[in-house]
Design an enzyme around this catalytic site. Structure first.
Site, PDB file in Angstrom:
ATOM      1  N   PRO A  25       0.843  -1.198   0.000  1.00 51.75           N
ATOM      2  CA  PRO A  25       0.000   0.000   0.000  1.00 51.75           C
ATOM      3  C   PRO A  25       0.878   1.247   0.000  1.00 51.75           C
ATOM      4  O   PRO A  25       1.760   1.398   0.853  1.00 51.75           O
ATOM      5  CB  PRO A  25      -0.786  -0.124   1.311  1.00 51.75           C
ATOM      6  CG  PRO A  25       0.060  -0.992   2.185  1.00 51.75           C
ATOM      7  CD  PRO A  25       0.782  -1.925   1.273  1.00 51.75           C
ATOM      8  N   MET A  26       0.663   2.131  -0.980  1.00 52.93           N
ATOM      9  CA  MET A  26       1.455   3.351  -1.107  1.00 52.93           C
ATOM     10  C   MET A  26       0.519   4.535  -1.314  1.00 52.93           C
ATOM     11  O   MET A  26      -0.227   4.569  -2.307  1.00 52.93           O
ATOM     12  CB  MET A  26       2.437   3.239  -2.281  1.00 52.93           C
ATOM     13  CG  MET A  26       3.530   2.200  -2.078  1.00 52.93           C
ATOM     14  SD  MET A  26       4.564   1.980  -3.543  1.00 52.93           S
ATOM     15  CE  MET A  26       3.486   0.944  -4.549  1.00 52.93           C
ATOM     16  N   VAL A  27       0.544   5.455  -0.394  1.00 45.93           N
ATOM     17  CA  VAL A  27      -0.326   6.627  -0.468  1.00 45.93           C
ATOM     18  C   VAL A  27      -0.060   7.370  -1.773  1.00 45.93           C
ATOM     19  O   VAL A  27       1.088   7.659  -2.121  1.00 45.93           O
ATOM     20  CB  VAL A  27      -0.090   7.548   0.745  1.00 45.93           C
ATOM     21  CG1 VAL A  27      -0.932   8.819   0.616  1.00 45.93           C
ATOM     22  CG2 VAL A  27      -0.422   6.811   2.037  1.00 45.93           C
ATOM     23  N   CYS A 108       2.292   2.655  10.010  1.00 41.13           N
ATOM     24  CA  CYS A 108       2.595   3.996   9.491  1.00 41.13           C
ATOM     25  C   CYS A 108       3.277   4.826  10.594  1.00 41.13           C
ATOM     26  O   CYS A 108       2.694   5.066  11.651  1.00 41.13           O
ATOM     27  CB  CYS A 108       1.325   4.689   9.023  1.00 41.13           C
ATOM     28  SG  CYS A 108       1.636   6.359   8.380  1.00 41.13           S
TER      29      CYS A 108
END
Length: 583
Positions: A25-27, A108
Site C-alpha cells: 500500500p502506497m499513499v 505507518c
C-alpha cells in the site's frame, strides 16, 4: 464500483514453497492504474493506498475518490487506518463486495497518523488490535474474506511476538512485518526479527522492506522463511520487477501510458510514476528535461523522440529486432528494451565542456609555439585588454575549477553506477541489456575523461602563463646583465690591449726613437716649467723686497710723525707760557 463474486480465498494462494509477490500500500501511488500495471508483470496480490476509515465512512465523495477498482483488479486487499474496532468493521463491510480482504495499518510511522490514534501507535495496543480483527471477522459475512494486519517491530522483540500471537488468536489471516521500528527509516532491515516472528506463528507471514530486485525476493525468503514478500519503492522504480527485469522495460512504460490514458489518470500521478520508472535508465540531464514536462502530450512526445515507440519494434525483442542490436537499426536498445536514439549524442552540458577542452588545447599549443618568445608574450599580456581581464582572473579561475570538479564528480558517480551494475542471467532479461549498459558506461567514461582533462589542462594553462611571465622577466634581467657585462668586457679588453702595446713598446728596441722624442718633449716641458717657476720665484723675491722697503718707509714715516708731534707739542707749550707772561 463493481462487485466480484469469486468463491476462492486469497489464502489458497499461500502454497507451501511458493513465495507470493505483493504490491505494498502506497499513499497516492498504489491506485487502480498502477495496480493494473504491476498485475501484468507477475504481481500476485495488490494493496490499495491506506484509507482513513472514519473519513471513508463519513463521505461518499471520499469513498469514490479513495477506492476505485474493476473486475480485473483481483486479488485486492483494501488497507484501512482506524482508531477503533467498529469503524474498521464498518469500512470492511462497505468494501467487502468489491475486494478480497482488508488490512489494518499498524505500521505507518508518520506523526499525524500516530497522533490520530492509528498507524504505528497500534503496535503498543495489542488488545485493541485483537478486538479490531475479531470485529471484522464477526461482521463481514464472507468466510473467505481475509483480515490481515501490517506492523513494524518493537525494540523489544518479545512485545512484537506477543502482539502477533494475540492477533493470530483473534483470527487474523496473515501478518505483514516491516522489519524496522517506528523510529527507523532507511536503516537496514532486521531480517532476524522477521524470522523470529515467522517461527513463532502458524499463519502466513509476509516480509516488507528493501525489496528492489527479483533476487531480493528469493534472498529474503531464504533468510526468513516467509510466505510472501511485499515491495513498495522497488515497484515504483520498476513495476516489472517481479517479472525479472533489472530496470523498467520500454514495454512497461508504454503499458503505463496506455493504462493511464484509458483510466483517465491525473497528470501529476501519471508523470510522477514515469519519473520513478526512468530514474535508473536515464542520465541526470535527461531526468532534468523530463521532470520539467507539464502535459501528457509533451511526455508522450518526449518518450517517442527519446526512446522510440515499442509498437515500432513489437512487444518483445525477437529475431526480427536483432538487427537493431547489431547496428543495422537507427539506434541503440537499452537493457529494458528501449530504442534510445540519442544515446551517442552529447548533451549541451557536456558539449560545452568538450568545446572548452578543445579551446584549452588550442591555447596551450599557441602558447608553446617556439617562434614566439616569452618576452613577446609578456608584451601581449601587458596590453590594456588583458589588464581589464586580470581584475577578474582569479575569480574566473576558481569558478571554473569548482564547475569542473563538480562535473568530474558527477561523471565519477555515473561510471560507478554503471560499472557496479550487476547483470543477471535470467532468461527473462532482455538480451540487449549488456549492450545498453556498455553504452551508458562508455558515455559516462567519456564524460569522465572530458571533465578530467579539462580540469587538468585548466591548471596546466594557468601554470604555463605564470611560467611565461616569470621566464620573460628573467630573460629581460639576463639581457640587461649580459649587455652590461659585454660593455665591461670590451673596456677591460681595450685597457688590456693598451697595456700590452705599451709593454711591448718598452720591452722592445723598435720604439727607441719614439721614446727619445717623447723624452725630449718631456724635458722641454720640464724646462719650461722650471723657467716659469724661476720667473715666479724672482717676481716673488722682488715683491718681497718691495714689501720690505715699503715697511721700512712706513717705519720712517711713523718716526717722523712722532717727532713732528713732539715739536708741535713743545711749540704749543711755549706759546701758552708766553701768553701767561703778557697777562
Amino acid at each position: 464500483m463493481k462487485t466480484s463474486n469469486g468463491n476462492t480465498s486469497v489464502m489458497d494462494m499461500f502454497e507451501k514453497g511458493k513465495v507470493l509477490k505483493i504490491c505494498a500500500p502506497m499513499v497516492r501511488y498504489s491506485k487502480l492504474a498502477f495496480r493494473s500495471l504491476v498485475r501484468k508483470y507477475d504481481c500476485d496480490i495488490c494493496f490499495t493506498p491506506m484509507i482513513v476509515a472514519s473519513d471513508f465512512m463519513r463521505s461518499v465523495k471520499a469513498r469514490d475518490s479513495e477506492f476505485t477498482t474493476n473486475e480485473s483488479d483481483r486479488p485486492l486487499i483494501v488497507q484501512f487506518a482506524a482508531p477503533d474496532a467498529q469503524t474498521l468493521a464498518d469500512a470492511a463491510c462497505v468494501v467487502a463486495p468489491f475486494s478480497d480482504g482488508v488490512d489494518l495499518n499498524c505500521g505507518c510511522p508518520q506523526r499525524w497518523a500516530m497522533s490520530s490514534g492509528f498507524g504505528a501507535c497500534l503496535i503498543n495496543k495489542p488488545e485493541l488490535v485483537k478486538d479490531m480483527v475479531r470485529h471484522v471477522r464477526n461482521q463481514v459475512g464472507n468466510p473467505n474474506y481475509t483480515a490481515s494486519i501490517k506492523i513494524r517491530i518493537h525494540n523489544d522483540l518479545r512485545r512484537t511476538v506477543d502482539l502477533c500471537q494475540k492477533a493470530e488468536s483473534a483470527g487474523v489471516s496473515w501478518i505483514t512485518v516491516h522489519g524496522r521500528t517506528a523510529e527507523e527509516r532507511h536503516q537496514p532491515v532486521h531480517y532476524d526479527a522477521i524470522k523470529t516472528i515467522k517461527d513463532s506463528l502458524s499463519i502466513p507471514v509476509i516480509a516488507n522492506g528493501d525489496i528492489k530486485y527479483l533476487r531480493d525476493v528469493e534472498s529474503t525468503h531464504q533468510l526468513t522463511g516467509v510466505d510472501g514478500v511485499m515491495a513498495a519503492r522497488g515497484l515504483l522504480a520498476n513495476p516489472a520487477m517481479f517479472s525479472g527485469y533489472e530496470d523498467t522495460p520500454l514495454e512497461c512504460i508504454w503499458d503505463w501510458v496506455d493504462i493511464s490514458i484509458e483510466q483517465g489518470t491525473q497528470f501529476t500521478c501519471f508523470h510522477h510514476h514515469l519519473i520513478y520508472m526512468l530514474e535508473r535508465v536515464s542520465s541526470q540531464p535527461e531526468r532534468k528535461v523530463f521532470n520539467s514536462l507539464s502535459s501528457t502530450s509533451a511526455v508522450i512526445d518526449y518518450l517517442e523522440n527519446t526512446y522510440g515507440s515499442v509498437r515500432d519494434l513489437g512487444n518483445k525483442i525477437g529475431p526480427e529486432a536483432m538487427s537493431e542490436l547489431t547496428g543495422t537499426g537507427s539506434g541503440t536498445r537499452t537493457e529494458a528494451g528501449y530504442h534510445q536514439r540519442p544515446s551517442l549524442e552529447m548533451t549541451l552540458q557536456w558539449t560545452v565542456v568538450a568545446l572548452f577542452l578543445y579551446v584549452e588545447m588550442g591555447i596551450l599549443v599557441i602558447l608553446c609555439l617556439p617562434f614566439i618568445s616569452a618576452r613577446r608574450w609578456q608584451s601581449i599580456f601587458q596590453l590594456r585588454i588583458w589588464n581589464c581581464v586580470t581584475r577578474f582572473w582569479n575569480k574566473v579561475f576558481l569558478t571554473m575549477i569548482i564547475i569542473l570538479i563538480v562535473l568530474f564528480l558527477d561523471a565519477v558517480r555515473e561510471v560507478r553506477k554503471y560499472s557496479a551494475k550487476e547483470l543477471g542471467t535470467d532468461t527473462k532479461l532482455q538480451p540487449n541489456m549488456f549492450d545498453h549498459l556498455h553504452m551508458k558506461l562508455f558515455r559516462a567514461q567519456r564524460n569522465l575523461y572530458i571533465s578530467g582533462f579539462a580540469l587538468f589542462l585548466w591548471l596546466v594553462m594557468k601554470r604555463v602563463i605564470t611560467l611565461i611571465n616569470q621566464l620573460a622577466s628573467v630573460t629581460g634581467s639576463t639581457a640587461a646583465l649580459q649587455a652590461q657585462a659585454e660593455n665591461s668586457t670590451q673596456t677591460a679588453k681595450k685597457c688590456k690591449e693598451d697595456n700590452e702595446l705599451l709593454k711591448q713598446t718598452l720591452m722592445e728596441g723598435k720604439g727607441d726613437k719614439a721614446t727619445g722624442e717623447g723624452m725630449k718633449l718631456l724635458r722641454e716641458e720640464v724646462e719650461k716649467l722650471r723657467e716659469e717657476l724661476r720667473t715666479s720665484g724672482d717676481a716673488l723675491k722682488n715683491s718681497q723686497s718691495e714689501a720690505d722697503a715699503m715697511k721700512k718707509q712706513m717705519d720712517g714715516y711713523a718716526r717722523e710723525y712722532e717727532r713732528l708731534l713732539k715739536e708741535h707739542q713743545e711749540l704749543q707749550n711755549l706759546q701758552d707760557s708766553g701768553n701767561k707772561k703778557d697777562d
